[in-house]
Design an enzyme around this catalytic site. Structure first.
Site, PDB file in Angstrom:
ATOM      1  N   GLU B 138       0.728  -1.355  -0.026  1.00 49.04           N
ATOM      2  CA  GLU B 138       0.036   0.087  -0.076  1.00 49.04           C
ATOM      3  C   GLU B 138       0.938   1.256   0.038  1.00 49.04           C
ATOM      4  OE1 GLU B 138      -0.435  -2.525   2.100  1.00 49.04           O
ATOM      5  OE2 GLU B 138      -2.402  -3.497   1.361  1.00 49.04           O
ATOM      6  N   HIS B 208     -11.957  -5.432   8.672  1.00 48.60           N
ATOM      7  CA  HIS B 208     -12.800  -5.204   7.372  1.00 48.60           C
ATOM      8  C   HIS B 208     -13.851  -4.543   7.775  1.00 48.60           C
ATOM      9  CE1 HIS B 208     -10.342  -8.825   6.620  1.00 48.60           C
ATOM     10  NE2 HIS B 208     -10.251  -8.630   5.345  1.00 48.60           N
TER      11      HIS B 208
END
Lengths: 446, 416
Positions: B138, B208
């Site tokens: 990322e 999540h």
């Protein structure tokens, strides 16, 4: 192929003493071309670039013990293994797909929210688990339930975590299924974040060196996929475990895919193994579908790790037969036939079975009986875990902080308490949901 | 105004099959049961399900002929197509790739279509040189995008989950946000847009389900956008891609499939920095963004006509109260003008977000509105948020704000 830096063979103590300092006077080799003041790098007048990607395609070799039909390769460095250990390893390899199939289907029926299988990676997981001491610290990624099972983690505990019921001691219902963790099993709790565990392993291993009872006795083994090795944390972890020496055993499961992204799009270099020498780390690539090769490589890696007190890297070459997770359909990005072929041609369980057969260490009857027993036990654990309530609702506020609980947590627990007291009986969705929790919210609402 | 739920549209057999399963999550994709009266995302009056209503969505700026010239396509001649949110996001990227040769789309697993299907078919349509997988990093994705953008290119990057944006935090907060400022305006990374799925789906747990928008509030130089629907997603994403500043575009992942609208197929933008008033009211301002927009709609409905079991908790006297519902849409910089103007009129503000309370965006808004509207306030600004714990998976139904908690806050604020 990259040449291993010779410096890494210097005695551990002398390096440790001088680490980080450029003041040590290098031994200057007699060299007609002179030398650099702070390096032993020989001077060359040749303009030569080097790379792990070579013009003739030569790659770092892969260590293998058993060929495709379970015969020992000629001249193979063969690990010491007796009948009992071999049978135990095989049994653990057999049981894994049984559990995986059950929990995969349970997820499909909506009974648990998520699952990840380890199909195809049984040899990598069991071979490495068997090679470690049971009290070596494990920092896993998420596909390493087999390592916990090897250490005696029970089926009931697996089910408790996956259902998040009130027997779940791993995360007390706070994390998704398969996020195991057990202090007693020296298995650090999994987080979904990728690669964060890698530099942490270097810290864990460093702590081991500071503990007189565990120094030289235990290592920290960290598992990660070839995809996770692209994160900055991988590089930081390797660098730290070699520069601030610590017995960190890096186990890369190169299973060919990071969700949909094939390894060929994950890196251009020669896999994860090519990176080891860059950090001055002893490195080996091993056939991850050959359980004896994995066992042997990890055992030796562990020995080196403890002897030198520095990071060692094992890259296990395997293949993710299953989908990435229950949220993934891998046939959207890889042909079904490819998976079927891999299952057939290179099945780690079948390969080891042939080895056992050749020695008369296992039989069809034993296999049937064993699978039958595991199925019964896992079904029993499943039925038991499935019906159990979650921890009490108030558990949600626990373990945010240790020590004195801050005001905001206290007040918010009270806020939920007031809400449940007011609406818990009158609002059907909450009334129904509360039934799933031990005490049905009474600790908050009464 | 809340329109009555469109029960007529629901096939009879669906109604029967789920009768016993009374729904309460506004974002669940199934239609409500026959006896249920609560709107949900499937029946939300905020979703523009006819071509005409979609084309007339407020604030659309047609960009087919460039934003500067007068629009030369009559509204009646414009077309729409039924899309869910991920298809609308894909449609916006497809337009950006078509119109801007420098535009590229990249991220983990985007080439096969992305784990949420937002980039389906883009690689086939525009080639792997422009739509490509990145290695799993990322910080690398963000840094790479910054580099591209600093060269004047359009970088549309995907971070697979907002929960995984933190390795990119340094690149985004220290680099992207400060790029123009630190170079005396010589360089800039306005071409950078970072897309990421955000918010909860009910069973994601710690990693999540996060709503990390609040972490970026202090990063002046960045913009942050969260759409609520397909039309909004397309218009806001195109505006984000073309905005002269780096934009983090967070897509509520539960809405990817469940929010469906007719979406104009042409090129249009919805301006950043502008909130949208979805329901006009005079007694209380309800402010939110993303998924909870639909919980708020349900809550307003519950206030007006509470289910029998809740009737005793909702005094008759306040059921006719007019709640003004505002979708903030752009979180940074936020539309203080619209919010302050509304609260000046209503005297009450309830803010709803999925992130935890402490350090959540609600705290910033509450502070500013209390400063601006102090003398007009009849009640303290109320925040309905997740608790100050990580997202606890099995406990999510008592953790993420739901319609009941919102209606409770509305009642509490109206009767303060």
């Amino acid at each position: 192929m990259l040449r291993t830096a010779r410096r890494s063979f210097l005695p551990y103590r002398s390096l440790q003493r001088h680490r980080g300092l450029a003041t040590a006077t290098p031994i200057i080799p007699a060299n007609t071309h002179g030398h650099l003041p702070t390096s032993q790098s020989p001077i060359t007048p040749k303009l030569h670039f080097f790379n792990s990607v070579t013009p003739d395609g030569t790659q770092i070799p892969t260590y293998r013990v058993l060929d495709g039909v379970g015969n020992v390769l000629e001249g193979a460095d063969f690990p010491e293994i007796d009948r009992a250990l071999a049978r135990r390893m095989y049994e653990q390899m057999l049981q894994l797909p049984v559990i995986d199939n059950l929990l995969y289907n349970v997820q499909r029926q909506g009974k648990i929210s998520f699952y990840m299988t380890a199909h195809g990676e049984e040899a990598t997981l069991i071979g490495s688990a068997a090679a470690l001491a049971d009290d070596d610290e494990i920092l896993s990624q998420y596909r390493e339930m087999a390592v916990l099972l090897w250490r005696g983690f029970g089926f009931d505990e697996i089910m408790a975590q996956c259902f998040g019921n009130h027997e779940d001691t791993c995360t007390k219902g706070k994390q998704m299924p398969i996020h195991f963790g057990s202090r007693a099993h020296h298995f650090h709790t999994i987080s979904s974040t990728l690669a964060t565990q890698i530099p942490q392993a270097a810290g864990v291993a460093f702590a081991l060196t500071r503990d007189p009872l565990r120094r030289g006795k235990n290592c920290a083994a960290v598992y990660f996929g070839e995809g996770a090795a692209s994160e900055g944390d991988f590089h930081a972890g390797m660098l730290l475990a070699s520069t601030i020496p610590s017995p960190t055993l890096f186990i890369a499961r190169n299973n060919g895919f990071a969700i949909s992204t094939p390894a060929s799009e994950q890196f251009h270099g020669d896999g994860i193994a090519a990176r080891g020498p860059g950090y001055g780390v002893h490195t080996i690539r091993v056939d991850g579908n050959d359980v004896l090769a994995v066992y042997s490589a990890v055992k030796e890696a562990r020995r080196l790790c403890l002897q030198e007190g520095r990071g060692v890297l094992v890259e296990a070459m395997t293949y993710r037969v299953g989908h990435h997770s229950t949220s993934d359909d891998s046939f959207a990005y890889r042909p079904r036939q490819e998976v079927e072929d891999r299952k057939r041609i290179d099945n780690p369980i079948a390969r080891f079975r042939k080895f056992l057969d050749a020695r008369g260490w296992w039989s069809d009857a034993e296999e049937d009986a064993y699978k039958d027993r595991v199925k019964k036990e896992i079904m029993k654990a499943f039925r038991r875990g499935e019906t159990m309530q979650h921890h009490p609702v108030s558990e949600m506020f626990n373990d945010v902080y240790g020590g004195q609980e801050p005001w905001n947590i206290k007040e918010q627990r009270e806020e939920l308490k007031a809400l449940l007291k007011k609406y818990g009986k009158d609002w059907e969705p909450w009334r129904n949901e509360l039934k799933k929790f031990k005490g049905e919210g009474k600790e908050l609402s009464e | 105004m809340i329109k009555s739920p469109k029960l007529a549209r629901i096939p009879h057999r669906n109604v029967l099959s789920i009768r016993s399963n009374r729904r309460w999550q506004s974002t669940s994709a199934e239609p409500p049961p026959a006896e249920g009266h609560l709107p949900s995302v499937a029946t939300s009056s905020f979703l523009r399900t006819t071509p005409d209503s979609a084309l007339r969505a407020p604030g659309l700026q047609w960009a087919d002929d460039g934003l500067s010239g007068p629009p030369n396509i009559a509204l009646a001649e414009r077309e729409t197509r039924k899309m869910n949110l991920y298809q609308a996001v894909r449609d916006a990227m497809s337009i950006a790739l078509t119109k801007d040769d420098t535009a590229v789309v990249f991220g983990e697993d985007v080439a096969f279509g992305g784990v949420f299907r937002c980039t389906m078919g883009l690689a086939e349509e525009f080639g792997r040189e422009r739509v490509f997988n990145t290695p799993l990093t990322e910080q690398g994705i963000a840094g790479f995008g910054i580099g591209l953008a600093s060269m004047g290119h359009t970088a549309i990057a995907e971070i697979q989950f907002a929960d995984y944006i933190y390795p990119a935090f340094d690149q985004l907060v220290n680099e992207a946000a400060k790029h123009r400022f630190r170079s005396g305006g010589q360089f800039g990374v306005g071409g950078l847009t970072i897309r990421c799925p955000t918010m909860s789906v009910g069973h994601g747990g710690l990693y999540h389900s996060q709503s990390p928008e609040g972490f970026f509030l202090g990063a002046a130089g960045l913009k942050l956008v969260i759409p609520r629907s397909p039309v909004q997603a397309k218009g806001l994403l195109l505006a984000s891609i073309r905005d002269p500043n780096p934009v983090i575009f967070m897509e509520p992942k539960i809405l990817y499939r469940s929010a469906v609208e007719q979406v104009p197929i042409g090129d249009f933008e919805i301006p950043l920095g502008k909130a949208e008033t979805l329901v006009n009211g005079s007694d209380l301002t309800l402010l939110t963004w993303g998924t909870p927009v639909y919980h708020c709609e349900t809550a307003i409905h519950m206030l007006r006509s509470p289910p029998e079991s809740l009737a005793k908790h909702i005094p008759q006297s306040i059921r006719s109260a007019k709640v003004e519902l505002i979708d903030l849409r752009t979180i940074l910089p936020w539309d203080v003008e619209t919010i302050a103007e509304s609260v000046e009129r209503t005297g009450r503000l309830v803010i709803v977000h999925e992130a935890s309370r402490t350090g959540g965006v609600g705290s910033e808004i509450a502070a500013e509105i209390q400063k601006r509207c102090f003398l007009k306030l009849h009640a303290p600004v109320k925040r309905v948020t997740a608790w100050d714990t990580p997202v606890p998976m099995q406990y999510e139904k008592f953790y993420i704000p739901d319609p009941l908690r919102i209606v409770d806050a509305i009642v509490g604020t109206l009767t303060y």
